[in-house]
Write an enzyme that holds these catalytic residues in place. Structure first.
Site, PDB file in Angstrom:
ATOM      1  N   CYS A 177      -3.313  -2.319   0.749  1.00 58.72           N
ATOM      2  CA  CYS A 177      -2.805  -1.630  -0.426  1.00 58.72           C
ATOM      3  C   CYS A 177      -1.431  -2.173  -0.807  1.00 58.72           C
ATOM      4  CB  CYS A 177      -2.710  -0.132  -0.135  1.00 58.72           C
ATOM      5  SG  CYS A 177      -2.355   0.836  -1.595  1.00 58.72           S
ATOM      6  N   CYS A 186      -6.927   2.099   4.462  1.00 60.84           N
ATOM      7  CA  CYS A 186      -7.009   0.745   3.893  1.00 60.84           C
ATOM      8  C   CYS A 186      -5.983  -0.183   4.527  1.00 60.84           C
ATOM      9  CB  CYS A 186      -6.886   0.754   2.370  1.00 60.84           C
ATOM     10  SG  CYS A 186      -5.250   1.060   1.710  1.00 60.84           S
ATOM     11  N   CYS A 210      -9.453   3.567  -0.269  1.00 57.75           N
ATOM     12  CA  CYS A 210      -9.984   3.332   1.075  1.00 57.75           C
ATOM     13  C   CYS A 210     -10.628   1.946   1.053  1.00 57.75           C
ATOM     14  CB  CYS A 210     -10.941   4.439   1.532  1.00 57.75           C
ATOM     15  SG  CYS A 210     -12.476   4.610   0.619  1.00 57.75           S
TER      16      CYS A 210
END
Length: 145
Positions: free
Chosen positions: A97, A93, A19
Site C-alpha cells: 500500500c 496488504c 487487502c
C-alpha cells in the site's frame, strides 16, 4: 454592496479499504460502509494483487445480512485511489500500500476469509461490521437506518 456568501458544499469523508486480493475483507468492509454510511461517505476498495472474483463465501455471508455484492469485482490498488481518500484502511496488504503524508492510515488485523467456508466468514463479517460502526462514529457520520 457585498455579495452574499455562497454556502460551501459539504464534503464527505472518503475511505479506501485495501487487502491483497480485494475479494474478502475489503469487499465486506466497503459493503458495510456503503450500507451504513449511505451518501454521507465515499467508499473505495482495492487489492494489491486482485483476485479474479469475490470470494463466494463472502458473497453468501453478506447476503445473510441483506447486502448483495454478487456483482462486485476485485479492483487493482492505484496511487490515485490512495491520493483521493481521507482514510486508508489496510487489511493485510503489508508494504504494497503506497503511503502519502496527510492521510489517516489504519491497519485492521482480521482473519483472511480466503479458502474458508461461510461458517468461518460469519465472525469476520460481524467484526468488520462492528469496526465500520466505530469508524462512522469516529468520522462523525450518522449511521443510516
Amino acid at each position: 454592496m457585498s455579495t452574499p456568501a455562497v454556502p460551501a458544499v459539504p464534503s464527505v469523508p472518503s475511505v479506501l479499504f485495501v487487502c491483497v486480493h480485494n475479494a474478502g475483507r475489503s469487499q465486506m468492509a466497503a459493503a458495510f460502509l456503503a450500507r451504513l454510511g449511505g451518501d454521507r461517505v465515499e467508499v473505495r476498495s482495492a487489492g494489491s494483487a486482485p483476485a479474479d472474483a469475490v470470494n463466494p463465501a463472502v458473497v453468501e455471508a453478506l447476503a445473510e445480512v441483506g447486502i448483495d455484492i454478487s456483482a462486485e469485482t476485485p479492483k487493482v490498488l492505484t496511487t490515485e485511489a490512495v491520493q483521493a481518500s481521507d482514510v486508508v484502511i489496510t487489511m493485510g496488504c503489508g508494504d504494497a500500500c503506497p503511503y502519502f503524508p496527510g492521510k489517516r492510515y489504519l491497519d485492521w488485523k482480521l482473519d483472511d476469509p480466503a479458502g474458508q467456508g461461510v461458517d468461518a466468514v460469519r465472525p469476520i463479517r460481524d467484526e468488520i461490521e462492528r469496526r465500520i460502526r466505530g469508524l462512522l462514529t469516529d468520522l462523525g457520520v450518522e449511521t443510516a437506518g
